[in-house]
Design a protein around this motif. Structure first.
Motif, PDB file in Angstrom:
ATOM      1  N   VAL A 107       3.492  -5.721   9.378  1.00 21.47           N
ATOM      2  CA  VAL A 107       3.400  -4.474   8.695  1.00 21.47           C
ATOM      3  C   VAL A 107       4.987  -3.745   8.376  1.00 21.47           C
ATOM      4  O   VAL A 107       5.456  -3.588   9.785  1.00 21.47           O
ATOM      5  CB  VAL A 107       2.487  -3.342   9.278  1.00 21.47           C
TER       6      VAL A 107
ATOM      7  N   ASP B 227      -8.218  -0.891   3.377  1.00 22.37           N
ATOM      8  CA  ASP B 227      -7.576  -1.685   2.034  1.00 22.37           C
ATOM      9  C   ASP B 227      -6.742  -3.027   2.272  1.00 22.37           C
ATOM     10  O   ASP B 227      -6.781  -3.880   1.674  1.00 22.37           O
ATOM     11  CB  ASP B 227      -6.797  -0.656   1.233  1.00 22.37           C
ATOM     12  N   ALA B 228      -6.140  -2.928   3.413  1.00 15.91           N
ATOM     13  CA  ALA B 228      -5.174  -4.196   3.657  1.00 15.91           C
ATOM     14  C   ALA B 228      -5.943  -5.432   3.818  1.00 15.91           C
ATOM     15  O   ALA B 228      -5.997  -6.590   3.383  1.00 15.91           O
ATOM     16  CB  ALA B 228      -4.014  -3.825   4.764  1.00 15.91           C
TER      17      ALA B 228
ATOM     18  N   ILE C 161      -4.762   7.816   8.720  1.00 15.07           N
ATOM     19  CA  ILE C 161      -4.057   6.785   8.100  1.00 15.07           C
ATOM     20  C   ILE C 161      -4.408   5.290   8.169  1.00 15.07           C
ATOM     21  O   ILE C 161      -4.217   4.513   7.538  1.00 15.07           O
ATOM     22  CB  ILE C 161      -2.478   7.084   7.866  1.00 15.07           C
TER      23      ILE C 161
ATOM     24  N   ARG D 133       7.449  -0.618   6.736  1.00 16.48           N
ATOM     25  CA  ARG D 133       7.383   0.419   5.841  1.00 16.48           C
ATOM     26  C   ARG D 133       8.767   0.544   5.161  1.00 16.48           C
ATOM     27  O   ARG D 133       9.778   0.270   5.803  1.00 16.48           O
ATOM     28  CB  ARG D 133       7.351   1.687   6.864  1.00 16.48           C
TER      29      ARG D 133
ATOM     30  N   LEU E 102      -5.371   2.544   5.363  1.00 15.76           N
ATOM     31  CA  LEU E 102      -4.539   1.328   5.300  1.00 15.76           C
ATOM     32  C   LEU E 102      -5.196   0.198   5.784  1.00 15.76           C
ATOM     33  O   LEU E 102      -4.882  -0.974   5.117  1.00 15.76           O
ATOM     34  CB  LEU E 102      -3.193   1.698   5.917  1.00 15.76           C
TER      35      LEU E 102
ATOM     36  N   PHE F 133       3.775   0.788   2.721  1.00 22.28           N
ATOM     37  CA  PHE F 133       3.445  -0.148   3.616  1.00 22.28           C
ATOM     38  C   PHE F 133       3.166  -1.597   3.132  1.00 22.28           C
ATOM     39  O   PHE F 133       2.337  -1.646   2.143  1.00 22.28           O
ATOM     40  CB  PHE F 133       2.185   0.269   4.508  1.00 22.28           C
TER      41      PHE F 133
ATOM     42  N   LEU G  86       0.800  -1.143  -0.108  1.00 20.38           N
ATOM     43  CA  LEU G  86      -0.020   0.065   0.040  1.00 20.38           C
ATOM     44  C   LEU G  86       0.807   1.434  -0.202  1.00 20.38           C
ATOM     45  O   LEU G  86       1.955   1.129   0.693  1.00 20.38           O
ATOM     46  CB  LEU G  86      -0.876   0.181   1.183  1.00 20.38           C
ATOM     47  N   GLU G  87       0.483   2.341  -0.515  1.00 22.92           N
ATOM     48  CA  GLU G  87       1.374   3.590  -0.763  1.00 22.92           C
ATOM     49  C   GLU G  87       0.471   4.719  -0.063  1.00 22.92           C
ATOM     50  O   GLU G  87      -0.797   4.567  -0.236  1.00 22.92           O
ATOM     51  CB  GLU G  87       1.382   3.990  -2.241  1.00 22.92           C
ATOM     52  N   ALA G  88       1.317   5.345   0.512  1.00 19.95           N
ATOM     53  CA  ALA G  88       0.555   6.686   1.252  1.00 19.95           C
ATOM     54  C   ALA G  88       1.636   7.789   0.856  1.00 19.95           C
ATOM     55  O   ALA G  88       2.756   7.839   0.970  1.00 19.95           O
ATOM     56  CB  ALA G  88       0.351   6.600   2.648  1.00 19.95           C
TER      57      ALA G  88
END
Length: 395
Positions: free
Chosen positions: A356, A220-221, A213, A358, A217, A371, A199-201
């Motif tokens: 998780v 979606d995750a 946030i 980063r 995340l 992530f 996943l991108e942020a």
């Protein structure tokens, strides 16, 4: 010298003195007075070495205890916002620390997660990351939460017994040998397959503490991972993936098509399962099949379907909870359209915990942080009599 090494050295010296003591007692050239004098002198040294070893061992144990306490203290989260008790884990703070680069990654334990409401990007209500991931997974399929979950420290292939048949008993006459009846057992190999999503942020989202946030995340995750994991746990074919609960299930009732899917057929399916398994059993089907089942009536015209009147409680069919999942096959040729059984007889093996991690480098040129969410595991049915299916031979 380390305390443990000192204790070992003292005990080795003591062992040497014990051998010397035995030699003195066995020496026939010595008088009784000489033996007594030497024995007393050696015994003093033996006791001194015992005390030295005991003290070293106690110090080593205290040292080990202090190290253990230090490790445990290192895993504690510092007090966060008001409302968090001392020692309580603040997963939101941990993930924000990951986002800021203060931590390389964190492990979240799926077994201790509490249910939370998945939020969108505009929600600033603080909820735990794991709770939102689990909530998303439960929304995709409540099946996972009803299985037997075994968490292992490694992903090595694990042998697990599978019960395929039951022993039978018989009446035994006086002074007569008992008849032998063995249950039928086989073994299954449960490996570990890796499921994950990246996943991108943007850095702006990361820096904005008012923006949830975690909600973005987690939702979606959870949905992405659950879609793939639960699909394999239900209908996987065992080829580089888990054996699915429905894949392993035998047929309990066969009908020709949608028109033949009657209330009586569902009752026949229910009673094809042995009564001990019916206590924790559920019906599972996809929504298109459910639309047919909801219209079924008994002989007096009453619907068999019993909608839930309580939030969070499942709807009922013939007194049994009904679960839906899009991975169950719709009515069609050779389809296992309805499953009925006890999900707790299915073993879900997960390796460690949800992870998780980063990365700053992944999207460095776009000022984006990534992530990576990973789940490793597999599953298989360990009691083949615990679930039956209704099979349709045509659409």
């Amino acid at each position: 010298m380390h305390f443990a090494a000192a204790a070992k050295a003292a005990l080795e010296k003591r062992a040497g003195l014990i051998n010397e003591l035995r030699s003195v007692e066995a020496d026939t050239t010595l008088s009784e007075a000489e033996k007594r004098e030497r024995v007393e002198r050696i015994d003093v040294d033996v006791r001194a070495l015992e005390a030295e070893a005991r003290e070293s061992v106690e110090r080593a144990e205290r040292e080990a205890e202090v190290r253990s306490l230090a490790e445990r203290a290192g895993g504690l989260v510092l007090p966060g916002p008001s409302g968090f008790r001392a020692g309580e884990r603040d997963e939101a703070a941990e993930l924000r620390a990951v986002a800021r680069g203060e931590l390389p990654g964190v492990d979240f334990d799926l077994r201790t997660a509490t249910t939370g409401t998945a939020a969108n990007a505009g929600n600033t209500k603080p909820v735990t990351f794991v709770a939102q991931v689990i909530e998303a997974m439960r929304e995709r399929s409540p099946f996972l939460n009803r299985t037997r979950i075994l968490t292992t420290g490694g992903g090595e292939t694990m042998e697990w017994p599978v019960k395929n048949g039951r022993p039978t008993a018989a009446q035994v006459a006086e002074n007569t040998a008992y008849g032998k009846s063995d249950g039928s057992w086989t073994k299954t190999n449960i490996g570990a397959y890796k499921y994950g999503v990246l996943l991108e942020a943007t850095q702006e989202i990361v820096d904005d503490s008012a923006l949830d946030i975690l909600g973005i995340l987690a939702q979606d995750a959870g949905e992405a991972v659950a879609d793939k994991v639960v699909a394999d746990l239900l209908v996987g074919d065992g080829s580089s993936k888990p054996w699915g609960w429905i894949t392993r299930a035998a047929a309990g009732k066969t009908v020709a098509n949608t028109a033949a899917l009657t209330g009586d057929a569902v009752i026949d399916l229910q009673h094809s399962l042995l009564s001990p398994y019916r206590r924790n059993a559920v019906f599972m089907m996809n929504d298109s099949t459910l639309a047919v089942v909801r219209k079924l009536k008994d002989s007096t015209g009453n619907y068999l379907w019993q909608p839930s009147l309580q939030a969070g409680a499942p709807d009922m069919l013939l007194g049994t909870p009904v679960l839906t999942d899009p991975n169950v096959a719709p009515i069609g040729a050779g389809a296992k359209a309805i499953a009925y059984g006890d999900p707790s007889k299915y073993l879900t093996r997960q390796v460690k915990n949800l992870r998780v991690v980063r990365s700053d480098e992944y999207g460095f040129d776009r000022d984006v942080v990534a992530f990576k969410v990973t789940w490793r595991g597999s599953g298989d049915l360990f009691d083949t009599a615990s679930v039956k299916t209704l099979v349709t031979t045509a659409a």
